[in-house]
Design an enzyme around this catalytic site. Structure first.
Site, PDB file in Angstrom:
ATOM      1  N   CYS A 131     -19.090 -18.591  23.248  1.00 10.84           N
ATOM      2  CA  CYS A 131     -20.149 -18.225  24.204  1.00 10.84           C
ATOM      3  C   CYS A 131     -19.568 -17.829  25.565  1.00 10.84           C
ATOM      4  CB  CYS A 131     -21.141 -19.372  24.357  1.00 10.84           C
ATOM      5  SG  CYS A 131     -21.879 -19.890  22.788  1.00 10.84           S
ATOM      6  N   GLU A 132     -18.729 -18.691  26.148  1.00 15.13           N
ATOM      7  CA  GLU A 132     -18.174 -18.383  27.477  1.00 15.13           C
ATOM      8  C   GLU A 132     -17.207 -17.206  27.424  1.00 15.13           C
ATOM      9  OE1 GLU A 132     -19.515 -19.594  29.990  1.00 15.13           O
ATOM     10  OE2 GLU A 132     -20.423 -21.456  29.272  1.00 15.13           O
ATOM     11  N   ALA A 133     -16.440 -17.127  26.345  1.00 17.41           N
ATOM     12  CA  ALA A 133     -15.499 -16.003  26.205  1.00 17.41           C
ATOM     13  C   ALA A 133     -16.251 -14.681  26.069  1.00 17.41           C
ATOM     14  CB  ALA A 133     -14.596 -16.223  24.997  1.00 17.41           C
ATOM     15  N   ARG A 192     -19.148 -14.122  27.520  1.00 16.59           N
ATOM     16  CA  ARG A 192     -19.731 -13.878  28.849  1.00 16.59           C
ATOM     17  C   ARG A 192     -18.728 -13.350  29.868  1.00 16.59           C
ATOM     18  NH1 ARG A 192     -22.699 -19.734  28.908  1.00 16.59           N
ATOM     19  NH2 ARG A 192     -24.665 -19.130  27.950  1.00 16.59           N
TER      20      ARG A 192
END
Length: 257
Positions: A166-168, A170
């Site tokens: 998810c963060e990667a 974003r």
């Protein structure tokens, strides 16, 4: 009010055993393209975040040496909402029974913690910045999610998956950091500036970027990332791998001139 069950729009699969820094990078880039509804200066923009319509999700099926877990992620905001253990059929949802919001995943069993990093870290009894994020950690996370019923193991594994997917998705810098260090035999930590300057601001940054693009009268407030002053929305956009599309950014612009 009872929320509606999430409809799954697509499924992506990834075998962790053969993962390299390059195939991880390719996977994240392809995932961004799969999620995009339009592009702003070449950067993918997510579907309009809609709280009224049926929520949309996608499934990420992760395998490692015959072990399988599938995680379900909310498509509009990339929040990990639940997962399925190996061969279990039943979904486990990141939501405390006490919240009374109903099930986003039909027939799911509610876990004792919600999807926020605060709740995940409390359940894992470990700080986000103390956890390792590399191929070894990802393999361990898949194995644990496939079979473990231990709350700490489950929560820590969900943090690893959320950060590395998810963060990667974003943020460009976060994807690059994980890709570069993926095959490291040493633990790989998340730098504090990525958590403070990037992760905690994705929703706000997305809003500022889209508002600047839609409204000529919008005044962009300079931002600080890793000690550098970011003075324009275009400059800020360079940090994002994908942009969240909030309904408020579509309000009619002011009468310019």
């Amino acid at each position: 009010s009872q929320c509606k069950a999430m409809t799954v729009k697509f499924t992506v699969e990834l075998d962790i055993e053969r993962l390299t820094g390059q195939t991880y990078t390719d996977f994240i880039k392809n995932l961004r393209r799969s999620l995009a509804t339009w592009y702003l200066h070449g950067v993918p923009v997510l579907p309009l975040y809609n709280q009224e319509a049926d929520p949309r999700g996608f499934d990420l099926k992760l395998t490692f040496r015959g072990q399988v877990t599938t995680v379900r992620i909310h498509r509009d905001d990339l929040v990990l909402r639940g997962y399925q253990m190996q061969g279990a059929g039943k979904w486990l949802e990141l939501e405390r029974p006490s919240t009374q919001t109903g099930h986003l995943i039909e027939g799911s069993e509610l876990l004792e913690f919600g999807p926020s990093y605060e709740e995940l870290a409390a359940a894992a009894q470990q700080d986000i910045l103390d956890i390792s994020y590399n191929k070894n950690a990802l393999q361990d996370a898949v194995s644990k999610l496939a079979v473990s019923t231990n709350t700490r193991d489950r929560a820590r594994s969900l943090i690893v998956v959320s950060q590395m997917f998810c963060e990667a998705t974003r943020f460009v810098d976060i994807a690059n950091h994980f890709a570069f260090n993926l095959e490291s035999s040493e633990p790989v930590k998340l730098p504090q500036w990525m958590q403070n300057d990037l992760e905690k601001n994705w929703v706000r940054f997305s809003f500022m970027i889209l508002k600047s693009n839609a409204d000529p009268c919008y005044k962009f407030e300079p931002q600080t990332i890793y000690g550098k002053i970011i003075k324009t929305a275009d400059e800020l956009l360079n940090f994002l791998g994908i942009v969240e599309q909030h309904p408020d950014t579509r309000s009619p612009p002011c009468a310019a001139g």
